[in-house]
Design an enzyme around this catalytic site. Sequence first.
Site, PDB file in Angstrom:
ATOM      1  N   LYS A  50       0.107 -14.927  -6.033  1.00 26.41           N
ATOM      2  CA  LYS A  50       0.470 -14.441  -7.373  1.00 26.41           C
ATOM      3  C   LYS A  50       0.507 -15.611  -8.345  1.00 26.41           C
ATOM      4  CE  LYS A  50       3.478 -13.941 -10.829  1.00 26.41           C
ATOM      5  NZ  LYS A  50       4.209 -15.019 -11.529  1.00 26.41           N
ATOM      6  N   ASP A  55      -2.954  -6.410  -5.741  1.00 28.48           N
ATOM      7  CA  ASP A  55      -1.920  -5.907  -4.835  1.00 28.48           C
ATOM      8  C   ASP A  55      -0.647  -5.596  -5.618  1.00 28.48           C
ATOM      9  OD1 ASP A  55      -1.003  -5.902  -1.733  1.00 28.48           O
ATOM     10  OD2 ASP A  55       0.638  -6.598  -3.004  1.00 28.48           O
ATOM     11  N   LYS A  69       1.879   0.520  -2.499  1.00 25.20           N
ATOM     12  CA  LYS A  69       2.740   0.679  -1.311  1.00 25.20           C
ATOM     13  C   LYS A  69       3.776   1.764  -1.513  1.00 25.20           C
ATOM     14  CE  LYS A  69       2.315  -4.335  -0.886  1.00 25.20           C
ATOM     15  NZ  LYS A  69       2.479  -4.915  -2.206  1.00 25.20           N
ATOM     16  N   ARG A 104      -4.530 -21.540 -12.551  1.00 22.96           N
ATOM     17  CA  ARG A 104      -4.133 -21.413 -11.146  1.00 22.96           C
ATOM     18  C   ARG A 104      -4.918 -20.310 -10.439  1.00 22.96           C
ATOM     19  NH1 ARG A 104       2.472 -22.228 -11.259  1.00 22.96           N
ATOM     20  NH2 ARG A 104       2.409 -24.476 -11.618  1.00 22.96           N
ATOM     21  N   LEU A 134       1.837 -18.778  -0.486  1.00 27.42           N
ATOM     22  CA  LEU A 134       2.167 -20.140  -0.920  1.00 27.42           C
ATOM     23  C   LEU A 134       3.661 -20.410  -0.740  1.00 27.42           C
ATOM     24  CD1 LEU A 134      -0.020 -20.125  -4.171  1.00 27.42           C
ATOM     25  CD2 LEU A 134      -0.542 -21.244  -1.983  1.00 27.42           C
ATOM     26  N   ILE A 158      -3.049 -12.981  -1.055  1.00 27.80           N
ATOM     27  CA  ILE A 158      -2.872 -12.377  -2.386  1.00 27.80           C
ATOM     28  C   ILE A 158      -1.927 -13.242  -3.220  1.00 27.80           C
ATOM     29  CG2 ILE A 158      -3.477  -9.972  -1.904  1.00 27.80           C
ATOM     30  CD1 ILE A 158      -0.514  -9.498  -1.145  1.00 27.80           C
ATOM     31  N   TYR A 193       7.322  -2.468  -7.651  1.00 25.62           N
ATOM     32  CA  TYR A 193       7.091  -3.545  -8.634  1.00 25.62           C
ATOM     33  C   TYR A 193       7.133  -3.000 -10.075  1.00 25.62           C
ATOM     34  CZ  TYR A 193       5.097  -5.967  -4.525  1.00 25.62           C
ATOM     35  OH  TYR A 193       4.880  -6.506  -3.282  1.00 25.62           O
ATOM     36  N   ASN A 229      -6.753 -21.127  -7.032  1.00 19.42           N
ATOM     37  CA  ASN A 229      -6.417 -20.384  -5.812  1.00 19.42           C
ATOM     38  C   ASN A 229      -7.625 -19.689  -5.198  1.00 19.42           C
ATOM     39  OD1 ASN A 229      -3.815 -21.206  -6.216  1.00 19.42           O
ATOM     40  ND2 ASN A 229      -3.053 -19.237  -6.960  1.00 19.42           N
ATOM     41  N   HIS A 272       5.651   0.182   2.912  1.00 20.88           N
ATOM     42  CA  HIS A 272       6.101  -1.141   2.468  1.00 20.88           C
ATOM     43  C   HIS A 272       6.972  -1.851   3.505  1.00 20.88           C
ATOM     44  CE1 HIS A 272       6.821  -3.343  -1.598  1.00 20.88           C
ATOM     45  NE2 HIS A 272       6.874  -4.197  -0.608  1.00 20.88           N
TER      46      HIS A 272
END
Length: 290
Positions: free
Chosen positions: A246, A59, A89, A252, A204, A244, A64, A256, A122
């Site tokens: 990160k 994603d 997006k 991790r 999270l 999603i 970004y 996850n 977005h």
Amino acid sequence: MLFAMRHNVRMKNSSLARSILMNDGWSIPQIGLGVFQMPDDEVEAGVLAAIDVGYRHFDTARIYRNEEGLGRALRSSGLPRDEFFVTTKLWNREQGTDSARQALHLSLRKLQLEYVDLYLIHWPAPARGLALESWQTLIALRDEGLIRSIGVSNFLPEHLDELVQSTGIVPAVNQVELHPAFQQADLREVHASLGVVTEAWGPLGQGKYDLAEMPVLATLARTYDRSVHAIALRWHLQCGTVVIPKTSSPSRMIDNASLEGFELTPDDMAAIADADRNARGGTHPLEGNW
Ligand code: NDP
């Protein structure tokens, strides 16, 4: 081919094969890797590590500024196109008919792809007043084969209604802030009634609060001998939400996505629901007009 050398990370209890059917007939992997705040020069290594772990859903977004790094990673992985799923997006300043079209073409070039699996508006950016026009453009771009599924992000029910009433096309996904302290139960019900898949950003809590400080998560972590992060993500999965999370850390990434081998009971789910604090951590959708 590099791909043949991959899959060398062994995972127990992997949830990476889970997927959810969207209202347009395509499926979305229920777990993906979010790459917000991964700089372009780091995203390539991060995504290649995730591919090793078994992630196939990524994603990103124009804003970004790391679509090129993601594209390089996908290209060098050697993965066949139909084995991965990419979301990007449309940024607020690019909303509109011609500008949305140009933005998608730019994203495709940076990602080195001929189509994206999911393209999202977005933010509704109500002060700009261009969401409907942008949605009509996304419908056209989908029909031209440049996008498989079209959806939105940070839309409130009133924004969803406007698109559906005007075009008859229901977004496949609404990607919204959603985590144990901000559960958005009402919005999820609206999604369910419309047939929109709920996708959680910040699943999270973006590290803005300590999940272990929610007593119910700490208790369930002890009960099931899992991390509080795994409990939170398992809760999302059982709600039917796409996540999603990160991270740049391979260990991790494994944690996850290692969410099988235990199941939260209806009482556990109810106890988590009771712990909702309605604590939005990010921008309110009406204010994201940058
Ligand atoms: P997340 O809720 O995914 O939290 C990410 C933070 O949690 C990072 O600091 C990460 O640290 C840490 N973390 C991840 N896994 C673990 C773990 N197992 N144990 C402990 N800490 C962990 O927040 P994001 O904001 O990144 O949201 C996820 C994705 O959602 C984004 O990457 C982006 O793709 C999307 N997004 C979309 C938005 C939208 O408006 N549509 C807005 C914001 C995000 P570390 O990296 O050091 O491991």
